[in-house]
Motif scaffolding. Structure first.
Motif, PDB file in Angstrom:
ATOM      1  N   THR A 180       0.829  -1.201   0.000  1.00 35.92           N
ATOM      2  CA  THR A 180       0.000   0.000   0.000  1.00 35.92           C
ATOM      3  C   THR A 180       0.867   1.256   0.000  1.00 35.92           C
ATOM      4  O   THR A 180       0.570   2.219  -0.698  1.00 35.92           O
ATOM      5  N   GLY A 181       1.951   1.240   0.772  1.00 34.16           N
ATOM      6  CA  GLY A 181       2.863   2.375   0.788  1.00 34.16           C
ATOM      7  C   GLY A 181       3.570   2.568  -0.531  1.00 34.16           C
ATOM      8  O   GLY A 181       3.746   3.696  -1.000  1.00 34.16           O
ATOM      9  N   THR A 195      -3.516   6.527  -0.223  1.00 31.83           N
ATOM     10  CA  THR A 195      -3.752   7.293   0.993  1.00 31.83           C
ATOM     11  C   THR A 195      -5.240   7.260   1.320  1.00 31.83           C
ATOM     12  O   THR A 195      -6.069   6.969   0.461  1.00 31.83           O
ATOM     13  N   GLY A 196      -5.557   7.568   2.548  1.00 30.10           N
ATOM     14  CA  GLY A 196      -6.951   7.678   2.974  1.00 30.10           C
ATOM     15  C   GLY A 196      -7.709   6.365   2.906  1.00 30.10           C
ATOM     16  O   GLY A 196      -7.216   5.301   3.287  1.00 30.10           O
ATOM     17  N   ILE A 197      -8.913   6.438   2.404  1.00 24.27           N
ATOM     18  CA  ILE A 197      -9.817   5.288   2.338  1.00 24.27           C
ATOM     19  C   ILE A 197      -9.252   4.186   1.449  1.00 24.27           C
ATOM     20  O   ILE A 197      -9.438   3.001   1.721  1.00 24.27           O
ATOM     21  N   GLY A 198      -8.530   4.556   0.397  1.00 21.29           N
ATOM     22  CA  GLY A 198      -7.941   3.555  -0.494  1.00 21.29           C
ATOM     23  C   GLY A 198      -6.971   2.640   0.240  1.00 21.29           C
ATOM     24  O   GLY A 198      -6.951   1.431   0.008  1.00 21.29           O
ATOM     25  N   TYR A 233      -6.239  -2.848   3.191  1.00 25.22           N
ATOM     26  CA  TYR A 233      -6.096  -3.744   4.343  1.00 25.22           C
ATOM     27  C   TYR A 233      -7.233  -4.759   4.378  1.00 25.22           C
ATOM     28  O   TYR A 233      -6.995  -5.958   4.556  1.00 25.22           O
ATOM     29  N   PHE A 234      -8.444  -4.297   4.215  1.00 30.72           N
ATOM     30  CA  PHE A 234      -9.583  -5.211   4.282  1.00 30.72           C
ATOM     31  C   PHE A 234      -9.600  -6.188   3.113  1.00 30.72           C
ATOM     32  O   PHE A 234      -9.996  -7.345   3.269  1.00 30.72           O
ATOM     33  N   PHE A 249       3.792  -0.022   8.715  1.00 31.00           N
ATOM     34  CA  PHE A 249       4.542  -0.266   7.495  1.00 31.00           C
ATOM     35  C   PHE A 249       4.000   0.552   6.321  1.00 31.00           C
ATOM     36  O   PHE A 249       4.759   0.941   5.438  1.00 31.00           O
ATOM     37  N   TRP A 250       2.714   0.807   6.316  1.00 32.20           N
ATOM     38  CA  TRP A 250       2.126   1.643   5.275  1.00 32.20           C
ATOM     39  C   TRP A 250       2.744   3.036   5.316  1.00 32.20           C
ATOM     40  O   TRP A 250       3.226   3.549   4.312  1.00 32.20           O
TER      41      TRP A 250
END
Length: 113
Positions: free
Chosen positions: A44-45, A50-53, A58-59, A102-103
């Motif tokens: 993701t990082g 960022t934000g909701i994305g 994660y989900f 980590f993100w």
């Protein structure tokens, strides 16, 4: 009053579990979710979400992990765990902090520095 005998085919008969094996299976699920939380945070990082994305990532990662564990058990969860809840939902949020750590760390390294 007549007493009824329970047979082995009776659905109300309780199952016997080896608690050492159940605990081992739960530990494996915990470790795999933690590992996937860390990997998902890094991905993701790197992607720069960022934000909701990022939270949705994660989900999605946890949903894929849960589905993979269901497939690994051959959809016979009762043979390896006490209930489907123990595999499907238990520990979903155990890796949230590692994911966020980590993100943000990888996002900062890749996109800010």
């Amino acid at each position: 009053m007549a007493m009824e005998r329970k047979t082995m085919d009776d659905d109300s008969e309780g199952r016997l579990y080896c608690m050492d094996n159940i605990q081992h299976n739960q530990r494996i699920v915990y470790y795999s979710r933690m590992f996937l939380s860390i990997v998902g945070g890094c991905v993701t990082g790197i992607l720069g979400l960022t934000g909701i994305g990022g939270i949705l990532c994660y989900f999605i990662t946890m949903a894929i992990a849960t589905l993979a564990l269901f497939v690994k058990t051959g959809f016979s969860v009762d043979a390896y765990f006490v209930s489907w809840y123990a595999l499907g939902l238990d520990g979903i949020f155990s890796g949230v902090m590692s994911f966020f750590l980590f993100w943000t760390l990888v996002y900062d390294i890749v996109h800010i520095f």
